[in-house]
Scaffold this active site. Structure first.
Site, PDB file in Angstrom:
ATOM      1  N   GLU A 112       0.830  -1.196   0.000  1.00  0.00           N
ATOM      2  CA  GLU A 112       0.000   0.000   0.000  1.00  0.00           C
ATOM      3  C   GLU A 112       0.867   1.250   0.000  1.00  0.00           C
ATOM      4  O   GLU A 112       1.992   1.235   0.486  1.00  0.00           O
ATOM      5  CB  GLU A 112      -0.912   0.020   1.234  1.00  0.00           C
ATOM      6  N   CYS A 363      -0.308   6.112  10.103  1.00  0.00           N
ATOM      7  CA  CYS A 363       0.930   5.479  10.563  1.00  0.00           C
ATOM      8  C   CYS A 363       0.630   4.213  11.357  1.00  0.00           C
ATOM      9  O   CYS A 363      -0.179   4.217  12.283  1.00  0.00           O
ATOM     10  CB  CYS A 363       1.702   6.469  11.431  1.00  0.00           C
TER      11      CYS A 363
END
Length: 372
Positions: A112, A363
């Site tokens: 990704e 994150c």
């Protein structure tokens, strides 16, 4: 705090042996591309012509390079511009300002990458590995394990695609040009050192050899592979080093960042200060704020003492939720007190904007899952 089981990690362990993707023009500098096109029976100027399409116009499909003869396009598609990333899904959130792309690689691996638009800039977050071998327990990617390293071109192609998304005007309220790249996606960038450094060189090389980004707008994250940090300092690059510290003491960091069992906090910080001294670049200290784990006032004070009078900036990251995680983000009052104590010690500190949470693009959330 409940102690976690120590997870041994071998940072030198090779990725699973897998067939690397076919060669691609982004694997080579301009001179290398010129050699390749002559081997294909084409004139040397074709290398610059194709590079202008790919890096300058963000065209990844040879069939759209209509100023090339049809036979040349077919040859290039097979030998220099093979499909490296097949889109599986693209999601958007934050009112269209954040896009996450899920890719299938030639061997079925999934990775990704994320595009984030701001009023004054466009940033892409790139993956450098399929999975990650660092085994940090609060990170979805780390829990998935390592599949393999990405090739230079697989890394660069993520940036070229997402730069094209930005150029199309699809990112609401942002400039149309990619301006920053962060190696904070899937994987430990410095564990794929040679290909990541080669990818950086493509990103910063002037068009048509590369994307023409500023070195100072490239950030490379690491959990603290000390020899690789020192090696990066010796390169003729001035990229920003982001150190994923997450704890100021060895007892806790051994648990949160298992590679700390190999290189302790003092060793990692020493390498970071050497990097700052060699490059003149401020080191970004990444610190995920985890409720009742690493957010105590005494840890803020210890971190402040370690970083005081150093060329460093602390980037506090509110812990992002991941499936099955036992942890939560620190409450806002705790976070504010942590910031206050660091600033009182003279340490520059900010709290990261939590972009992409709705689409698991923040994150620590990248897990390359095909499910909804």
């Amino acid at each position: 705090m409940t102690s976690l089981p120590l997870t041994p990690v071998n940072p030198d362990a090779p990725a699973r042996r897998a067939a690397m993707p076919p060669r691609h023009l982004a694997d080579f500098d301009l001179a290398g591309r010129q050699t390749l096109v002559t081997e294909l029976g084409e004139p040397r100027f074709r290398a610059r012509q194709v590079s202008t399409h790919y890096f300058g116009r963000l065209v990844r499909d040879p069939e759209q390079m209509t100023d090339l003869p049809a036979a040349t396009r077919e040859k290039l598609a097979d030998q220099l511009l093979p499909t490296l990333l097949t889109p599986v899904r693209e999601l958007a959130c934050d009112d269209g300002a954040t896009h996450k792309a899920l890719w299938r690689l030639h061997d079925g691996s999934l990775v990704e990458s994320v595009l984030m638009g701001y009023p004054d800039r466009v940033t892409v977050c790139l993956s450098s590995q399929a999975g990650c071998g660092m085994a940090c327990p609060f990170c979805a990617t780390g829990q998935a394990g390592l599949t393999r390293n990405l090739s230079t071109a697989e890394i660069v192609d993520q940036a070229v695609y997402l730069a094209g998304v930005a150029a199309s005007g699809a990112v609401a309220g942002s400039p149309p040009r990619l301006s920053r790249v962060v190696f904070m996606g899937m994987g430990e960038p410095l564990a794929n050192y040679n290909r990541v450094v080669a990818a950086i060189r493509r990103l910063v090389a002037p068009s048509p050899e590369g994307l023409g980004l500023s070195q100072r707008h490239i950030t490379v994250s690491t959990v603290g592979l000390v020899p690789a940090i020192r090696r990066l300092a010796s390169e003729d690059l001035s990229v920003t080093l982001a150190l994923s510290l997450h704890a100021p003491d060895d007892e806790l960091r051994d648990e949160l960042v298992p590679v700390n069992q190999r290189w302790k906090v003092s060793e990692v910080l020493e390498a970071a200060w050497e990097y700052a001294a060699r490059t003149g670049r401020r080191v970004s200290i990444e610190y995920a704020m985890i409720k009742d784990v690493n957010d105590q006032p005494w840890r803020a004070d210890l971190l402040g003492r370690l970083l005081a009078d150093r060329l460093a900036h602390v980037n506090l990251i509110p812990l992002n939720p991941t499936p099955g995680s036992r942890w939560d983000a620190s409450p806002k009052p705790v976070e504010r007190e942590f910031v206050r104590r660091l600033r009182a010690a003279g340490v520059s500190t900010t709290v990261r904007d939590t972009r992409g949470r709705e689409i698991d693009g923040a994150c620590g959330q990248l897990a390359a899952a095909e499910g909804p």
